[in-house]
Design a protein around this motif. Structure first.
Motif, PDB file in Angstrom:
ATOM      1  N   SER A 133       0.829  -1.193   0.000  1.00 13.51           N
ATOM      2  CA  SER A 133       0.000   0.000   0.000  1.00 13.51           C
ATOM      3  C   SER A 133       0.867   1.247   0.000  1.00 13.51           C
ATOM      4  O   SER A 133       1.862   1.348   0.702  1.00 13.51           O
ATOM      5  CB  SER A 133      -0.908  -0.005   1.240  1.00 13.51           C
ATOM      6  OG  SER A 133      -1.694   1.153   1.255  1.00 13.51           O
ATOM      7  N   SER A 134       0.472   2.210  -0.820  1.00 17.44           N
ATOM      8  CA  SER A 134       1.186   3.487  -0.857  1.00 17.44           C
ATOM      9  C   SER A 134       0.638   4.403   0.213  1.00 17.44           C
ATOM     10  O   SER A 134      -0.448   4.190   0.738  1.00 17.44           O
ATOM     11  CB  SER A 134       1.034   4.121  -2.237  1.00 17.44           C
ATOM     12  OG  SER A 134      -0.330   4.315  -2.523  1.00 17.44           O
ATOM     13  N   TRP A 137     -11.970   7.158  -8.970  1.00 20.03           N
ATOM     14  CA  TRP A 137     -10.639   7.364  -8.388  1.00 20.03           C
ATOM     15  C   TRP A 137     -10.606   8.666  -7.590  1.00 20.03           C
ATOM     16  O   TRP A 137     -10.152   8.704  -6.447  1.00 20.03           O
ATOM     17  CB  TRP A 137      -9.611   7.386  -9.512  1.00 20.03           C
ATOM     18  CG  TRP A 137      -8.183   7.385  -9.073  1.00 20.03           C
ATOM     19  CD1 TRP A 137      -7.397   8.478  -8.859  1.00 20.03           C
ATOM     20  CD2 TRP A 137      -7.373   6.241  -8.799  1.00 20.03           C
ATOM     21  NE1 TRP A 137      -6.132   8.081  -8.471  1.00 20.03           N
ATOM     22  CE2 TRP A 137      -6.097   6.710  -8.434  1.00 20.03           C
ATOM     23  CE3 TRP A 137      -7.601   4.868  -8.838  1.00 20.03           C
ATOM     24  CZ2 TRP A 137      -5.056   5.843  -8.113  1.00 20.03           C
ATOM     25  CZ3 TRP A 137      -6.568   4.014  -8.518  1.00 20.03           C
ATOM     26  CH2 TRP A 137      -5.312   4.500  -8.147  1.00 20.03           C
ATOM     27  N   SER A 178      -8.423  -0.716   3.007  1.00 12.57           N
ATOM     28  CA  SER A 178      -7.590  -1.645   3.799  1.00 12.57           C
ATOM     29  C   SER A 178      -8.147  -3.060   3.831  1.00 12.57           C
ATOM     30  O   SER A 178      -8.175  -3.716   4.868  1.00 12.57           O
ATOM     31  CB  SER A 178      -7.455  -1.120   5.238  1.00 12.57           C
ATOM     32  OG  SER A 178      -6.968   0.201   5.242  1.00 12.57           O
ATOM     33  N   LEU A 205      -3.121   7.806  -2.243  1.00 15.92           N
ATOM     34  CA  LEU A 205      -3.531   7.423  -3.586  1.00 15.92           C
ATOM     35  C   LEU A 205      -2.949   8.411  -4.590  1.00 15.92           C
ATOM     36  O   LEU A 205      -2.966   9.618  -4.355  1.00 15.92           O
ATOM     37  CB  LEU A 205      -5.067   7.439  -3.657  1.00 15.92           C
ATOM     38  CG  LEU A 205      -5.733   6.618  -4.766  1.00 15.92           C
ATOM     39  CD1 LEU A 205      -5.398   5.143  -4.602  1.00 15.92           C
ATOM     40  CD2 LEU A 205      -7.249   6.827  -4.711  1.00 15.92           C
ATOM     41  N   ASP A 206      -2.419   7.884  -5.700  1.00 15.37           N
ATOM     42  CA  ASP A 206      -1.861   8.768  -6.721  1.00 15.37           C
ATOM     43  C   ASP A 206      -2.905   9.778  -7.169  1.00 15.37           C
ATOM     44  O   ASP A 206      -4.102   9.478  -7.239  1.00 15.37           O
ATOM     45  CB  ASP A 206      -1.402   7.958  -7.930  1.00 15.37           C
ATOM     46  CG  ASP A 206      -0.135   7.169  -7.642  1.00 15.37           C
ATOM     47  OD1 ASP A 206       0.519   7.473  -6.625  1.00 15.37           O
ATOM     48  OD2 ASP A 206       0.178   6.253  -8.423  1.00 15.37           O
ATOM     49  N   LYS A 228      -7.920  -2.171  -1.655  1.00 10.95           N
ATOM     50  CA  LYS A 228      -6.706  -2.332  -0.860  1.00 10.95           C
ATOM     51  C   LYS A 228      -6.187  -0.991  -0.351  1.00 10.95           C
ATOM     52  O   LYS A 228      -5.870  -0.831   0.835  1.00 10.95           O
ATOM     53  CB  LYS A 228      -5.633  -3.019  -1.708  1.00 10.95           C
ATOM     54  CG  LYS A 228      -4.294  -3.208  -0.994  1.00 10.95           C
ATOM     55  CD  LYS A 228      -4.414  -4.182   0.163  1.00 10.95           C
ATOM     56  CE  LYS A 228      -3.088  -4.380   0.858  1.00 10.95           C
ATOM     57  NZ  LYS A 228      -3.224  -5.302   2.017  1.00 10.95           N
ATOM     58  N   GLU A 229      -6.106  -0.009  -1.246  1.00 11.69           N
ATOM     59  CA  GLU A 229      -5.453   1.255  -0.909  1.00 11.69           C
ATOM     60  C   GLU A 229      -6.288   2.148  -0.004  1.00 11.69           C
ATOM     61  O   GLU A 229      -5.762   2.826   0.873  1.00 11.69           O
ATOM     62  CB  GLU A 229      -5.104   2.024  -2.195  1.00 11.69           C
ATOM     63  CG  GLU A 229      -4.103   1.321  -3.097  1.00 11.69           C
ATOM     64  CD  GLU A 229      -2.729   1.252  -2.464  1.00 11.69           C
ATOM     65  OE1 GLU A 229      -2.393   2.122  -1.638  1.00 11.69           O
ATOM     66  OE2 GLU A 229      -1.977   0.312  -2.787  1.00 11.69           O
ATOM     67  N   THR A 235     -11.768   6.647   5.284  1.00 12.30           N
ATOM     68  CA  THR A 235     -11.120   5.458   4.728  1.00 12.30           C
ATOM     69  C   THR A 235     -11.113   4.354   5.771  1.00 12.30           C
ATOM     70  O   THR A 235     -11.761   4.453   6.809  1.00 12.30           O
ATOM     71  CB  THR A 235      -9.683   5.796   4.301  1.00 12.30           C
ATOM     72  OG1 THR A 235      -8.967   6.279   5.451  1.00 12.30           O
ATOM     73  CG2 THR A 235      -9.655   6.853   3.210  1.00 12.30           C
ATOM     74  N   GLU A 292     -10.226   9.907   1.055  1.00 13.70           N
ATOM     75  CA  GLU A 292      -8.939   9.741   1.725  1.00 13.70           C
ATOM     76  C   GLU A 292      -8.497  11.052   2.378  1.00 13.70           C
ATOM     77  O   GLU A 292      -8.020  11.068   3.518  1.00 13.70           O
ATOM     78  CB  GLU A 292      -7.898   9.278   0.705  1.00 13.70           C
ATOM     79  CG  GLU A 292      -6.546   8.927   1.305  1.00 13.70           C
ATOM     80  CD  GLU A 292      -5.576   8.462   0.245  1.00 13.70           C
ATOM     81  OE1 GLU A 292      -4.838   7.496   0.502  1.00 13.70           O
ATOM     82  OE2 GLU A 292      -5.550   9.060  -0.858  1.00 13.70           O
ATOM     83  N   ARG A 346     -10.068   9.533  -3.604  1.00 12.33           N
ATOM     84  CA  ARG A 346      -9.046  10.470  -3.121  1.00 12.33           C
ATOM     85  C   ARG A 346      -9.679  11.506  -2.184  1.00 12.33           C
ATOM     86  O   ARG A 346      -9.109  11.880  -1.162  1.00 12.33           O
ATOM     87  CB  ARG A 346      -8.372  11.195  -4.289  1.00 12.33           C
ATOM     88  CG  ARG A 346      -7.395  10.336  -5.068  1.00 12.33           C
ATOM     89  CD  ARG A 346      -6.571  11.162  -6.039  1.00 12.33           C
ATOM     90  NE  ARG A 346      -5.617  12.003  -5.331  1.00 12.33           N
ATOM     91  CZ  ARG A 346      -5.632  13.336  -5.309  1.00 12.33           C
ATOM     92  NH1 ARG A 346      -6.574  14.000  -5.943  1.00 12.33           N
ATOM     93  NH2 ARG A 346      -4.707  14.011  -4.653  1.00 12.33           N
ATOM     94  N   GLU A 360      -7.810  -2.371  -6.595  1.00 12.89           N
ATOM     95  CA  GLU A 360      -6.785  -1.425  -6.157  1.00 12.89           C
ATOM     96  C   GLU A 360      -7.329  -0.494  -5.070  1.00 12.89           C
ATOM     97  O   GLU A 360      -6.679  -0.264  -4.044  1.00 12.89           O
ATOM     98  CB  GLU A 360      -6.292  -0.612  -7.369  1.00 12.89           C
ATOM     99  CG  GLU A 360      -5.291   0.471  -7.047  1.00 12.89           C
ATOM    100  CD  GLU A 360      -3.885  -0.057  -6.728  1.00 12.89           C
ATOM    101  OE1 GLU A 360      -2.987   0.776  -6.489  1.00 12.89           O
ATOM    102  OE2 GLU A 360      -3.691  -1.293  -6.721  1.00 12.89           O
TER     103      GLU A 360
END
Length: 895
Positions: free
Chosen positions: A13-14, A598, A717, A17-18, A713-714, A610, A605, A602, A710
């Motif tokens: 996990s980053s 996406w 969790s 998020l990008d 997970k990101e 989250t 987040e 974000r 994706e």
């Protein structure tokens, strides 16, 4: 079975998020993780109810095209969905040996080396084919990874596997013993370039410019002629009758007499048969039973001689006059016409455009040719397969394809199953010295049978031919599961639940699986449902082809937009019974949908919404939170029902509108101010927002597996991967009232926005909203307004909301659920200027409507314009009528 486990260390996990959605960053990574986790595997030991789909085996020579992308996307949606609702799924993968296609590829390669397969010999050639298959075959299976397909790859089969080959031999022998396979001399589609019989599916009907040559056939003993017309005069040498209709008065006196075949002098009878058409040409037709399928049937009815006038290469044989022997059929045609003209036997030459069958791979005209071949008694096998559909044990979706199925099955012909190739299942028949065939599982058994028949040891030679590829493919639903052994897989996963395929192979593959499956599985159907999906065409509705330059490569598309965008586009357009018009702009649009998801995650987040989803023990109090939970539950039910009924576009539409409109456009915009507060209320909003989005992407997962996995997970969790997570379910019966309340509030806001747009109210202006009771549908509406007033003012860009007993002057008015509403505009708009603007716009709109209507009412235009141009004008007319009506509505409001 590979053990299913939680993937924690493989997927790191980053921190955040990008900022930009980039599917290339994670699609391949997730596919590898799914495979390594064993998530695709079926489980023989499971107590779950099995769910089976047999993957239509693509050609081992093939590569992924847009039609594959559609069919495998739809199958994968069904598999992922049923996996999530608790079924033990088996999506049985594999590839087909594709006899002609594969042999052509390898022969072409050998040709580049200056080698002919006949120089190599059969065994060496087959060795080279196997080398190619092992090195380059199965490309399409690897390409399916990029699409996200999740079959049980560990169980992948090949139609020339030893196990499947054993099944093929046993089926052939048993059917021969039962009289269902036999050898016969009949007409077949002969490809003179590939030197093999081919199936109807491998024949491409092409329109060509040709001629009708009207030939005079002299009547024996007279100076009269019968004139017959043909597009293939070179077959004249094989004529064994001239047919006239029994009720054609012109020829009553000639029936039973003979003509003398030009250049041959052979006596040919004039027969009466209803095949002759009184209204067509002279009413007389030449009958060449060995070179025309219709003539073959006439020949059988009248016991006519069947004379083959060509060899395997399409050259004239020893039957024809010396001057034509050894000539190519088309060269012979030219010489024959010149000869007949010189003898005064050409009555007329008529140009025509007609259909000529060509080999779809060789590209040369097919020759109907009379030869010995192996056949299946398809008529007998078809009866139980038809009854299974008639009594509802198997159903077609859409139902209209039943008619096509029955039309084919009720007119079924003997199935030619032998092919003059080297690559494939060699026919298990051996011939004695007198050409008597001995059908057996192996040569040892054939020798024993021959010894018993001849009373001595003899040398046998095996049949050189191989079986039609569709023969082994027809056994796919049970041979892949271990038949003829009674394996645990066969007991558990047969019959399948659904077959997903295109309409073009209903007869060639679907029907044959049904016939073979029911015959060898004790009458048990091979699958319960047959879902027939549409064709994928270009954006103008034209068939995609390389020659037109309108082919869309799914691998290029996934590289540019991501697999999820392509999958969702195909799903959203996959309405039952309607072909897909695929435009790249649609794919780009659904990539924007992925970006929307996406960005929404974000946003969550950044607002701490989250973590693992869940509502906890605290009750949900705010009606807006109750409403979004209720809507989520409704959407989940809609998607579940739609997928179960193969209404894939409805499933896509439901989840799209929930995420984009209800969640992002309404819910997130509504709760934005509340998320910034650090209090109990804010906690409720973050809990609900996180839970709803997590469950929304769970519902979306079968359609868009990569981005959902994706984000799961990101952002949320997830310990267990989403592919293995259960379908979300929640009791929201207590939130029905909130749905009614918030629905009313949103309808008010939507109406205000529409009025602002219609009346050209500046975005910066903030008028007030006045409400009157009228005949309100909801008794508590005033309390609802009071509760949500601040949010309504913010989202509708209003100054205030107040109740009144009379309508204010110069206001835009509407009614919502019986509540009268007015938006005073005296201080906002210059009414005279606005009326002038609208009147000018109305004149322009009416002019455009009349212009397009005039064009569409012009028969000259409609008869000459391309279909896509007419459709575009119809679409523009709808747009202009809608624009005109909106202007009129706005003017009425001003007045």
């Amino acid at each position: 079975m590979a053990k299913k486990h939680i993937v924690q260390q493989q997927i790191i996990s980053s921190a955040m998020l990008d900022k930009t959605y980039d599917p290339k960053q994670f699609e391949a990574r997730w596919y590898k993780a799914w495979q390594e986790s064993g998530a695709f595997a079926s489980d023989l030991s499971s107590d779950k109810t099995p769910y089976t789909i047999m993957m239509p085996p693509p050609n081992v020579t093939g590569s992924l095209h847009i039609g594959h992308a559609l069919t495998f996307t739809l199958q994968d949606i069904l598999i992922r969905f049923h996996r999530m609702i608790g079924r033990d799924v088996l999506w049985q993968p594999g590839t087909d040996h594709a006899g002609i296609a594969t042999q052509m590829v390898v022969e072409r390669m050998l040709g580049e080396e200056g080698i002919d397969r006949r120089d190599l010999g059969r065994d060496k050639f087959i060795e080279r084919v196997w080398q190619w298959v092992e090195q380059s075959g199965g490309t399409i299976s690897r390409q399916l990874h990029s699409l996200g397909a999740s079959p049980d790859w560990e169980r992948s089969r090949f139609t020339l596997d030893e196990g499947l080959s054993e099944a093929v031999r046993l089926v052939f022998v048993r059917m021969h013993e039962q009289g269902l396979i036999y050898r016969d001399k009949r007409l077949i589609n002969w490809d003179p370039k590939l030197l093999t019989a081919i199936s109807d599916l491998e024949v491409d009907q092409r329109e060509v410019n040709g001629h009708y040559w009207h030939i005079r056939y002299p009547i024996e003993g007279t100076d009269q002629f019968v004139v017959v017309a043909t597009t293939r005069p070179e077959t004249m040498f094989g004529d064994t009758a001239v047919a006239v209709h029994p009720e054609d008065e012109r020829y009553q006196s000639l029936i039973g007499k003979h003509i003398l075949l030009p250049l041959m002098g052979r006596r040919v009878p004039i027969i009466a048969d209803e095949y002759a058409d009184i209204e067509k040409g002279s009413g007389a037709v030449k009958i060449t039973p060995a070179h025309d399928f219709n003539d073959f049937e006439v020949g059988r009815r009248h016991n006519l001689e069947m004379i083959n006038v060509m060899d395997a290469d399409g050259r004239m044989n020893e039957i024809v006059p010396d001057a034509f022997r050894g000539m190519d059929r088309f060269d012979a045609r030219k010489k024959l016409i010149a000869t007949l003209e010189a003898e005064g036997l050409i009555d007329a030459i008529e140009p025509t455009v007609h259909t000529v069958p060509h080999g779809d791979r060789s590209g040369v005209p097919i020759e109907p040719w009379l030869m010995d071949q192996w056949y299946v008694d398809a008529e007998t096998l078809a009866k139980p397969a038809m009854k299974a559909v008639e009594d509802g044990r198997m159903r077609f979706v859409p139902k209209r394809w039943e008619k096509t199925y029955f039309e084919w099955m009720r007119n079924i012909q003997p199935w030619c199953i032998s092919r003059q190739l080297w690559w494939g299942h060699r026919i298990p028949a051996w011939y004695g010295p007198d050409d008597k065939p001995f059908v057996a599982l192996d040569e040892t058994s054939a020798l024993a049978a021959a010894r018993k028949h001849y009373g001595k040891d003899v040398t046998l030679r095996q049949d050189d031919d191989v079986l039609d590829t569709w023969f082994s493919s027809g056994l796919w639903p049970f041979s892949t599961l271990g038949w003829p052994e009674e394996t645990d897989h066969l007991k558990r996963y047969y019959p399948g639940d659904v077959l997903v395929t295109g309409f073009d192979i209903i007869f060639f593959w679907v029907a044959r699986m049904m016939m073979m499956g029911m015959h060898f599985m004790d009458g048990e159907i091979p699958f319960k449902d047959i879902y027939i999906h549409a064709l994928v065409r270009d954006e103008k509705g034209q068939k995609m082809s390389k020659s037109k330059g309108n082919v869309m490569d799914p691998l290029d598309i996934t590289d540019k937009y991501g697999a999820d965008a392509l999958r969702f586009t195909l799903t959203a357009l996959a309405a039952q019974g309607r072909d897909i018009k695929l435009a790249e702009s649609r794919i780009e649009g659904y990539r924007n949908f992925a970006t929307k998801i996406w960005n929404a995650c974000r946003f969550l987040e950044m607002n701490n919404a989250t973590g693992k989803p869940g509502l906890g023990d605290q009750p949900i109090k705010d009606p807006i939170n109750q409403w979004i939970l209720f809507e989520l539950s409704q959407t989940g039910d809609q998607v579940r029902h739609a997928i179960s009924e193969y209404r894939f576009n409805d499933a896509a539409d439901a989840v799209y509108h929930f995420i984009w409109h209800r969640f992002c456009d309404w819910y997130l915009e509504w709760i934005k101010p509340s998320l910034s507060h650090d209090n109990t209320e804010s906690t409720e909003y973050t809990r609900v927002a996180a839970t709803v989005m997590a469950e929304a992407i769970t519902i979306l997962h079968p359609l868009m597996p990569f981005i959902t996995e994706e984000l799961w997970k990101e952002i949320f969790s997830g310990d267990e991967m989403l592919i293995s997570s259960p379908w979300p379910q929640r009791d929201v019966s207590g939130y029905v009232g909130a749905g009614e309340q918030i629905g009313f509030i949103f309808e008010l806001i939507t109406t205000v926005r529409s009025l602002r747009n219609e009346m050209n109210v500046p975005a910066s202006a903030k008028p007030e909203l006045v409400l009157l009771d009228g005949k309100a549908t909801h008794s508590g509406w005033q309390d609802w307004i009071a509760t949500h007033k601040d949010a309504m003012i913010r989202m509708a860009r209003l100054k205030d909301i107040r109740l009144a007993e009379a309508m204010p002057p110069q206001s835009a008015q509407a009614v919502v659920a019986g509540v009268e509403m007015a938006m005073p505009l005296a201080d906002v708009l210059d009414f005279d200027a606005e009326k002038k603007r609208l009147n000018t716009a109305l004149i322009a709109a009416e002019s455009e409507v009349k212009k397009i209507e005039s064009k569409l009412n012009n028969q000259g235009f409609v008869s000459k314009a391309p279909a896509e141009v007419i459709e575009e004008n119809k679409r523009r007319l709808e747009v202009e009528i809608e624009r005109r009506d909106k202007i009129e509505t706005a003017l009425n409001r001003l007045n």
